[in-house]
Design a protein around this motif. Structure first.
Motif, mmCIF file in Angstrom:
data_model
loop_
_atom_site.group_PDB
_atom_site.id
_atom_site.type_symbol
_atom_site.label_atom_id
_atom_site.label_comp_id
_atom_site.label_asym_id
_atom_site.label_seq_id
_atom_site.Cartn_x
_atom_site.Cartn_y
_atom_site.Cartn_z
ATOM 1 N N THR A 6 4.229 6.081 -11.776
ATOM 2 C CA THR A 6 3.435 5.999 -10.547
ATOM 3 C C THR A 6 2.238 6.944 -10.620
ATOM 4 N N TYR A 50 -4.550 2.589 -1.785
ATOM 5 C CA TYR A 50 -3.786 3.684 -1.183
ATOM 6 C C TYR A 50 -4.272 3.946 0.231
ATOM 7 N N ARG A 51 -3.366 4.462 1.041
ATOM 8 C CA ARG A 51 -3.750 4.959 2.359
ATOM 9 C C ARG A 51 -3.646 6.473 2.274
ATOM 10 N N LEU A 58 -2.088 6.614 -10.630
ATOM 11 C CA LEU A 58 -3.004 7.411 -9.813
ATOM 12 C C LEU A 58 -4.099 8.016 -10.679
ATOM 13 N N LEU A 64 -9.324 8.720 -5.235
ATOM 14 C CA LEU A 64 -8.179 7.834 -4.983
ATOM 15 C C LEU A 64 -8.489 6.795 -3.906
ATOM 16 N N ILE A 92 0.839 -1.203 0.000
ATOM 17 C CA ILE A 92 0.000 0.000 0.000
ATOM 18 C C ILE A 92 0.872 1.250 0.000
ATOM 19 N N GLN A 93 0.557 2.179 -0.913
ATOM 20 C CA GLN A 93 1.278 3.449 -0.959
ATOM 21 C C GLN A 93 0.512 4.457 -0.100
ATOM 22 N N THR A 94 1.256 5.263 0.624
ATOM 23 C CA THR A 94 0.622 6.299 1.435
ATOM 24 C C THR A 94 0.691 7.631 0.698
ATOM 25 N N ILE A 95 -0.463 8.298 0.595
ATOM 26 C CA ILE A 95 -0.516 9.577 -0.108
ATOM 27 C C ILE A 95 -0.973 10.661 0.857
#
Ligand SMILES: NC(=O)c1ccc[n+]([C@@H]2O[C@H](COP(=O)([O-])OP(=O)(O)OC[C@H]3O[C@@H](n4cnc5c(N)ncnc54)[C@H](OP(=O)(O)O)[C@@H]3O)[C@@H](O)[C@H]2O)c1
Lengths: 202, 220
Positions: free
Chosen positions: B169, B29-30, B173, B24, B4-7
């Protein structure tokens, strides 16, 4: 205030450890800093999941992490722990760009300094001291791996546990017992029996 | 990617910040939402969780902490506030993707407040020299996020930047948000993209598109 303090010390331990291996000038330190990635991770969050490509080596400024694999029966096998001053990654995946076989997650809230693959390549091109640093780092990882393999193959459960607590006293304090059992290739029950036997003898 | 990618979305209570956050939240995503007023971002986070209980969205009090935790940072504040935000997050944004969505419009929406040879994205890159600034989401209106397919056609969304991996990346998104990602070129293309949106705003006012309009490149 607290935050400003931790911002100022974001790379402190990283450079302390780097300088112990290879002394850097302040200019070289700035040159390296420009390519580092500061990253916070909360307890139970993943830095890496199996199947992804491992994009960075993580140096631990604060907190604790572990790397582990999961077998077909969904059992977790702990490969490595890392606390302050240590690095953790799936080196195989990092160096070959093949999918990772490890999962890496945080056992405590953590503050990390990441060396991404692109930073790694940049340093290798322009900073000979980094090559020394990374060689020492990988040598250390190799020695630890070999020591651990030998220990799991040839030592008795009790000897393994004693050797672990002597080599890594801080980790033994901070990490749940079932993960230490997993790291040593023992069931939690066996480890608990071993600890009881050792305690009774004292 | 499984991990999980954190945004971090700075300005998540605004028109764009909330729209981006909501769209999103569908992805892996977090989201860490921040702005000046925590209550307003908390309301956005609550709404996201209410419509999608599996989503991970959290209001965070401080843009520095959120950006420190994040892998990707979205600056969704007005152009005039970007300098202040950039100065706050400079250290923790080191080597991270920072998405510039700003259109540096004047108050009457008929011109830009920026010199012709630069762009909001390039100015942000100067303020964050060690970050990977990527231009994205500036050519889509906030209302488009709820309806990325307009009149039966999926709107395109242009992306510009200098780092190939970061462009990839951000393309993911943009796809997650429902738009067709089009990599326009290096960060220096941002000036064109920002002026394209100035034109779209003027057309919107002239022809009353009701802010539901976008760009689509026709090609063979
Ligand atoms: N609206 C559109 O359709 C559209 C389309 C493309 C691009 N854009 C661009 O998107 C950006 C945002 O536009 P918008 O229409 O969403 O504006 P907006 O509705 O006014 O929202 C601005 C957001 O930024 C926050 N903010 C302002 N100053 C801040 C600071 N110093 N620190 C932290 N947060 C701050 C505000 O939070 P508080 O309320 O708590 O202050 C709010 O959440 C602009 O750069 C604009 O050019 C907009």
């Amino acid at each position: 205030m607290d935050r400003l303090l931790s911002l100022a010390t974001m790379y402190e331990l990283f450079f302390q450890k780097f300088n112990e291996k290879v002394p850097l000038t302040p200019e070289e330190q700035e040159q390296i800093k420009a390519y580092l990635t500061p990253k916070k991770l909360r307890k139970r969050q993943y830095l890496l999941q199996e199947g992804d490509i491992c994009k960075s080596i993580a140096f631990v400024e604060k907190g604790a992490l572990r790397a582990y694999t999961v077998d077909e029966n969904m059992n977790e096998h702990v490969i490595q722990f890392a606390i302050e001053g240590w690095t953790i990654s799936d080196l195989f995946s990092y160096l070959t760009a093949e999918p990772a076989t490890y999962n890496i997650d945080a056992l405590e809230d953590a503050e990390l300094v990441l060396i991404t693959r692109s930073a790694h390549e940049e340093f290798l091109k322009n900073l000979p001291k980094y090559e020394t640093y990374i060689r020492l780092l990988i040598t250390g990882a190799y020695i630890a791996l070999q020591r651990r393999l030998t220990s799991n193959l040839s030592l008795l459960a009790e000897e393994r546990y004693t050797s672990f607590t002597e080599t890594y006293p801080d980790i033994a304090q901070r990490v749940p017992q079932h993960m230490i059992a997993s790291y040593m290739g023992l069931t939690p029950e066996t480890l608990s029996r071993v600890r009881k036997k050792m305690a009774d003898r004292r | 990617m499984k991990t999980i990618q954190t945004i971090a979305i700075i300005g998540a209570s605004g028109n764009m910040g909330a729209a981006i956050s909501k769209s999103l939240a569908k992805g892996n995503y977090r989201l860490l939402l921040c702005a000046n007023d925590l209550n307003k971002v908390q309301a956005v986070a609550d709404e996201i969780i209410k419509t999608n209980p599996a989503a991970s969205a959290e209001a965070v009090d401080c843009s520095v902490d959120a950006s420190w935790e994040a892998d990707i940072i979205i600056s969704a504040v007005p152009y005039a506030a970007e300098k202040e935000v950039a100065e706050k997050i400079r250290e923790v944004a080191n080597q991270k993707i920072v998405i510039s969505i700003a259109n540096p419009l004047n108050e009457t929406y008929d011109g830009l407040v920026i010199a012709p040879d630069t762009s909001a994205a390039e100015e942000l890159q100067k303020l964050l020299p060690n970050a990977k600034v990527i231009k994205a989401f500036n050519t889509t209106f906030a209302a488009d996020f709820a309806t990325p397919v307009i009149d039966g056609k999926q709107a395109g969304a242009f992306i510009a930047g200098n780092d190939p991996e970061a462009l990839e990346t951000v393309s993911e998104l943009v796809s997650t948000a429902g738009f067709n990602p089009i990599v326009a070129g290096k960060l220096a293309v941002s000036g064109t993209l920002e002026r394209m949106q100035l034109l779209l705003i003027q057309l919107n006012m002239k022809y009353d598109y009701n802010w539901l309009a976008g760009w689509k490149i026709l090609h063979q």
